[in-house]
Each structure stands twice: as C-alpha cells, then as structure tokens.
Design a protein around this motif. Sequence first.
Motif, PDB file in Angstrom:
ATOM      1  N   MET A 129      32.564  69.216  23.152  1.00 59.05           N
ATOM      2  CA  MET A 129      32.419  70.373  22.284  1.00 59.05           C
ATOM      3  C   MET A 129      32.941  70.068  20.879  1.00 59.05           C
ATOM      4  O   MET A 129      32.293  70.385  19.875  1.00 59.05           O
ATOM      5  CB  MET A 129      33.165  71.572  22.872  1.00 59.05           C
ATOM      6  N   ALA A 130      34.110  69.455  20.798  1.00 56.57           N
ATOM      7  CA  ALA A 130      34.701  69.154  19.488  1.00 56.57           C
ATOM      8  C   ALA A 130      33.848  68.151  18.718  1.00 56.57           C
ATOM      9  O   ALA A 130      33.673  68.283  17.498  1.00 56.57           O
ATOM     10  CB  ALA A 130      36.120  68.621  19.675  1.00 56.57           C
ATOM     11  N   GLU A 131      33.316  67.145  19.397  1.00 58.57           N
ATOM     12  CA  GLU A 131      32.444  66.176  18.730  1.00 58.57           C
ATOM     13  C   GLU A 131      31.169  66.849  18.232  1.00 58.57           C
ATOM     14  O   GLU A 131      30.713  66.601  17.110  1.00 58.57           O
ATOM     15  CB  GLU A 131      32.080  65.048  19.702  1.00 58.57           C
ATOM     16  N   SER A 132      30.611  67.721  19.052  1.00 57.27           N
ATOM     17  CA  SER A 132      29.355  68.389  18.715  1.00 57.27           C
ATOM     18  C   SER A 132      29.540  69.364  17.561  1.00 57.27           C
ATOM     19  O   SER A 132      28.691  69.454  16.664  1.00 57.27           O
ATOM     20  CB  SER A 132      28.818  69.110  19.946  1.00 57.27           C
ATOM     21  N   MET A 133      30.633  70.122  17.574  1.00 64.42           N
ATOM     22  CA  MET A 133      30.888  71.074  16.496  1.00 64.42           C
ATOM     23  C   MET A 133      31.058  70.357  15.166  1.00 64.42           C
ATOM     24  O   MET A 133      30.522  70.786  14.129  1.00 64.42           O
ATOM     25  CB  MET A 133      32.121  71.917  16.819  1.00 64.42           C
ATOM     26  N   TYR A 134      31.792  69.259  15.179  1.00 62.65           N
ATOM     27  CA  TYR A 134      32.022  68.460  13.965  1.00 62.65           C
ATOM     28  C   TYR A 134      30.685  68.011  13.370  1.00 62.65           C
ATOM     29  O   TYR A 134      30.454  68.114  12.160  1.00 62.65           O
ATOM     30  CB  TYR A 134      32.881  67.264  14.350  1.00 62.65           C
ATOM     31  N   GLN A 135      29.793  67.527  14.222  1.00 66.63           N
ATOM     32  CA  GLN A 135      28.478  67.073  13.769  1.00 66.63           C
ATOM     33  C   GLN A 135      27.619  68.243  13.296  1.00 66.63           C
ATOM     34  O   GLN A 135      26.975  68.170  12.241  1.00 66.63           O
ATOM     35  CB  GLN A 135      27.770  66.329  14.903  1.00 66.63           C
ATOM     36  N   THR A 136      27.602  69.317  14.049  1.00 66.58           N
ATOM     37  CA  THR A 136      26.766  70.470  13.707  1.00 66.58           C
ATOM     38  C   THR A 136      27.142  71.050  12.355  1.00 66.58           C
ATOM     39  O   THR A 136      26.270  71.431  11.564  1.00 66.58           O
ATOM     40  CB  THR A 136      26.901  71.560  14.786  1.00 66.58           C
ATOM     41  N   PHE A 137      28.423  71.115  12.057  1.00 67.92           N
ATOM     42  CA  PHE A 137      28.884  71.708  10.799  1.00 67.92           C
ATOM     43  C   PHE A 137      28.654  70.799   9.600  1.00 67.92           C
ATOM     44  O   PHE A 137      28.838  71.225   8.460  1.00 67.92           O
ATOM     45  CB  PHE A 137      30.366  72.059  10.893  1.00 67.92           C
ATOM     46  N   GLY A 138      28.287  69.534   9.843  1.00 68.34           N
ATOM     47  CA  GLY A 138      27.938  68.650   8.729  1.00 68.34           C
ATOM     48  C   GLY A 138      29.050  67.761   8.230  1.00 68.34           C
ATOM     49  O   GLY A 138      28.959  67.216   7.122  1.00 68.34           O
ATOM     50  N   TYR A 139      30.088  67.540   9.046  1.00 67.44           N
ATOM     51  CA  TYR A 139      31.217  66.724   8.599  1.00 67.44           C
ATOM     52  C   TYR A 139      31.037  65.243   8.895  1.00 67.44           C
ATOM     53  O   TYR A 139      31.838  64.423   8.465  1.00 67.44           O
ATOM     54  CB  TYR A 139      32.513  67.218   9.252  1.00 67.44           C
ATOM     55  N   GLY A 140      29.997  64.875   9.657  1.00 63.35           N
ATOM     56  CA  GLY A 140      29.774  63.492  10.026  1.00 63.35           C
ATOM     57  C   GLY A 140      29.801  63.344  11.534  1.00 63.35           C
ATOM     58  O   GLY A 140      29.450  64.264  12.274  1.00 63.35           O
ATOM     59  N   LEU A 141      30.223  62.186  11.994  1.00 58.71           N
ATOM     60  CA  LEU A 141      30.330  61.907  13.421  1.00 58.71           C
ATOM     61  C   LEU A 141      31.748  61.459  13.753  1.00 58.71           C
ATOM     62  O   LEU A 141      32.368  60.733  12.969  1.00 58.71           O
ATOM     63  CB  LEU A 141      29.344  60.805  13.833  1.00 58.71           C
ATOM     64  N   ILE A 142      32.250  61.876  14.889  1.00 63.59           N
ATOM     65  CA  ILE A 142      33.575  61.465  15.339  1.00 63.59           C
ATOM     66  C   ILE A 142      33.542  61.248  16.847  1.00 63.59           C
ATOM     67  O   ILE A 142      33.047  62.102  17.589  1.00 63.59           O
ATOM     68  CB  ILE A 142      34.658  62.507  14.945  1.00 63.59           C
ATOM     69  N   ASP A 143      34.018  60.088  17.281  1.00 62.49           N
ATOM     70  CA  ASP A 143      34.077  59.747  18.700  1.00 62.49           C
ATOM     71  C   ASP A 143      35.499  59.977  19.187  1.00 62.49           C
ATOM     72  O   ASP A 143      36.431  59.291  18.765  1.00 62.49           O
ATOM     73  CB  ASP A 143      33.668  58.283  18.898  1.00 62.49           C
ATOM     74  N   LEU A 144      35.674  60.951  20.073  1.00 61.26           N
ATOM     75  CA  LEU A 144      36.999  61.333  20.559  1.00 61.26           C
ATOM     76  C   LEU A 144      37.273  60.824  21.972  1.00 61.26           C
ATOM     77  O   LEU A 144      38.258  61.230  22.589  1.00 61.26           O
ATOM     78  CB  LEU A 144      37.141  62.859  20.527  1.00 61.26           C
ATOM     79  N   SER A 145      36.428  59.937  22.469  1.00 60.35           N
ATOM     80  CA  SER A 145      36.541  59.522  23.868  1.00 60.35           C
ATOM     81  C   SER A 145      37.842  58.791  24.182  1.00 60.35           C
ATOM     82  O   SER A 145      38.266  58.744  25.341  1.00 60.35           O
ATOM     83  CB  SER A 145      35.343  58.650  24.254  1.00 60.35           C
ATOM     84  N   GLU A 146      38.488  58.210  23.160  1.00 58.45           N
ATOM     85  CA  GLU A 146      39.728  57.463  23.401  1.00 58.45           C
ATOM     86  C   GLU A 146      40.975  58.327  23.241  1.00 58.45           C
ATOM     87  O   GLU A 146      42.089  57.815  23.308  1.00 58.45           O
ATOM     88  CB  GLU A 146      39.804  56.266  22.438  1.00 58.45           C
ATOM     89  N   LEU A 147      40.811  59.611  23.039  1.00 56.76           N
ATOM     90  CA  LEU A 147      41.967  60.495  22.904  1.00 56.76           C
ATOM     91  C   LEU A 147      42.757  60.512  24.208  1.00 56.76           C
ATOM     92  O   LEU A 147      42.194  60.634  25.299  1.00 56.76           O
ATOM     93  CB  LEU A 147      41.505  61.912  22.552  1.00 56.76           C
ATOM     94  N   SER A 148      44.083  60.406  24.093  1.00 56.17           N
ATOM     95  CA  SER A 148      44.957  60.413  25.268  1.00 56.17           C
ATOM     96  C   SER A 148      46.182  61.271  24.974  1.00 56.17           C
ATOM     97  O   SER A 148      46.376  61.707  23.828  1.00 56.17           O
ATOM     98  CB  SER A 148      45.402  58.989  25.602  1.00 56.17           C
TER      99      SER A 148
END
Length: 409
Positions: free
Chosen positions: A77-96
């Motif tokens: 959801m956080a990755e998708s919202m970031y992209q939808t709003f036009g901020y670019g792309l962010i990969d959060l898969s390594e968050l721990s």
Amino acid sequence: MFDISQYPYDAKHHALEVAGEAMIFHCHHYINYLQRSILDAEYIDSARFMVGAAADSVKNQLSHLCLDLSLVDSIAMAESMYQTFGYGLIDLSELSPDGGIFKTSKSFFSKTWQMKFGTANQPVDYYTRGYLAAVYSTFYEIPLNEIQVTQSHCMACGDEFNQFEIGRGKGNFDIYPAKRPSRFIESTAPTIGWEHEATITNAFLGAHQMFVGNAEGLIPAFGVYLVRNQSDYVNRLQFEFMRKMKEVVGDYGEVLASELLLEAGHACGFFTYAGLMTSNEWQHAVQPYLKTREDWIYGLLSVINTMGWGYHTVIELSETRAVFRNYNDFEDLSYQRMYGTSDYPVHWANSGGFTGLMQLVYQTDLVSGHPINSEEGFRQMRRAKAKYKTHMKKSIACGDDYLEVEITL
C-alpha cells in the motif's frame, strides 16, 4: 493496491480527502521554488520541519489506510500510494524492525530540482525522508521521536540514485501535535458569473482520477510535472518557514518570508497556468469559448475549481485591478487544522497564483498563442515595469468567511 478512484471529489466544498488528509495538486515549479526559498535561508534549521511535515501527514494517512492490513499488504500500500501521488518509486521490501537502507532512481524531487536549478549542493528529497519515517513508525509502532532518517545520496547532486537510511535513535525531525478536523465555511459563494463556467467545470470534474503516477511514479501533465500533495504537508512548510524566520530575524523575517512565499506562488501562476492554457485539453475544451482576455481568466478559474483548492471566483476584473476570492481555500483550512486562528492572512500560494495569472493574461502574448513558459520568461515577467501588486485582504484563518486578494497594477 492504492486506488484513487475510491475517494470521490467533494464538489460542494471543492476539496478531496484521502484517508484523513486533504489532498491538492501542485506543480514542480511551485514545490521547487518553495523548497529553494526555504533552503536559501541557511540561518534557520529548516530540515527538521521539512522532514517532520511529511512524516506527520503521511503517518496519519497510512494509519488509516493500513489499519487492518498485514505487514506485506501495508508495504504494498505504501509503495503504491507513493507512486500514485507522483513522488516516484520506492521499494520497501527490505524494511525490518531495525530500519533499513533504501535506494531509488525515480524521484520527483531530485529529478525536477535538477531540471529547474541544475546540480544541488545537498540532498533535496526531504519528503521521502519523512515518508520513510512515517512508514517505519506506522508499521512497527515506533514513536516518530525515536526515529532517525538521513539521505546520503541524491540524483540532484549528481549521484546515480537516491539513498536513505532509517533506524532507531534520537529523532532528527520535528514532531507535531494532533490536528483539528477540517471546518468548511458553509456560506454561499458568488459564482464567476460567466455563462460557460458550468460547461467547463463539468468537463474537467473527475479529471483528478486520471492524474496518477506512471511507470516511473511521475505525473507529466500540462507541460509540467504534477504531484498530489497532502495539503497539510506542503502548507506546513510555509507556516513553519514563516514562524522560524520571525524567531530568528524578528518582524523583518516575517516580511521577507511573506515575499518569498508569494514569489513561489507567482511561479505557480506563471508556469502551471501557462502550461494549462497552452495544453491540448485547454484548446479542445476551453478555448472555443474564449473571446476576451477576461474570458481566459474565467476559463482558468472554471478549470482549477476541480483541483481541490477550494472555489475560486472573481468579484471585480479589469487590466488594472482585480478582486479574487476563494471559498474554503486549501491554505486557510490547513492553517486552522494545524494552528487554529492566525493574526494575518496565510494564503500566499493562492494570492501569488492570482498575481501570476493577471501578469500572464494582460502583460504577455499568451492569449495570442505565444507561450512564454521558460525560466527567462518568468524572470522577464518579474522584472517588468508593469508589475502587479498583491494585497491579501481577507483570510478564513483570521475569521473571515473567505479568502480575498486584490491585485493592482
């Protein structure tokens, strides 16, 4: 996963809310002018509020959106919202639970800063720092004041990617108290008084659902890059800048900050409105109704009343003087949510935008089909002898029923 179409536009108040946050569009010209104006004041510690403003709004939003989601779905959801709003792309898969290091080569802030100003001397993606802090805090229930987030690499500085690091530690950005709910003013606004207003507004109503991030997480439209901001994020930048300038420089700091914030609004009026009024959408849906220079202003107001900025109207209009109003404008409502009542008008983006619009329509050849949406064109406009002056008369944050600004030549 994030779907903007689930959030209907509030046509009564000319506003859009997504998961507890009012949302507005801005263009890359305005956002970068605003950010550079703040950063140029090197005698204030602006990084703390530039990161903190984003963290506060994004955390509020994600707390609603991810309430019943698993960690995996929350990250999506956080990755998708970031992209939808036009901020670019962010990969959060390594968050721990310990945080993480994150890289991206798609960043609205870094890309558009370099487009506009060239190479930066320091990382400029403060928003993504705040975004990551909000994600980390929300998903692992860590207080924001126990999070440190930094940016070590930035494409605006010449790096190949942006790199951020987040983890536990003494917080390095500002924290804010809970906000008040939005309070709309239910007064009857005088219409623009133009026979084609409804036709044009209806043609663009709902268009906000089409303006979503592409495969690179960017929203190119009208010759600019749009970004869908949390209104309280971008407006807190203005309000905190004003507050810090007064703390450090006194009354002169307040005057200087106001002038700089209006200048950012001028940039928005010049570049965004010029881009809109030379776009294919304008030529097909609006231009057939335009016969006078005044019609160009009426048409522009009819379009932007679908953007979530409140209801724009004009009370008086001529080449030498105009009185504009905005009912439920995004700046005043934002101030009320975060700070309550103000002693002075706080609608610099709106007012500067109106001023830029007057300069475009009456003092350039834009209406004759000669766009001047270049950096040099903007400088020439600001240096012109026939320069419009901005008088911020009324403000909802001051207790008035509407924003009112007078523009004079």
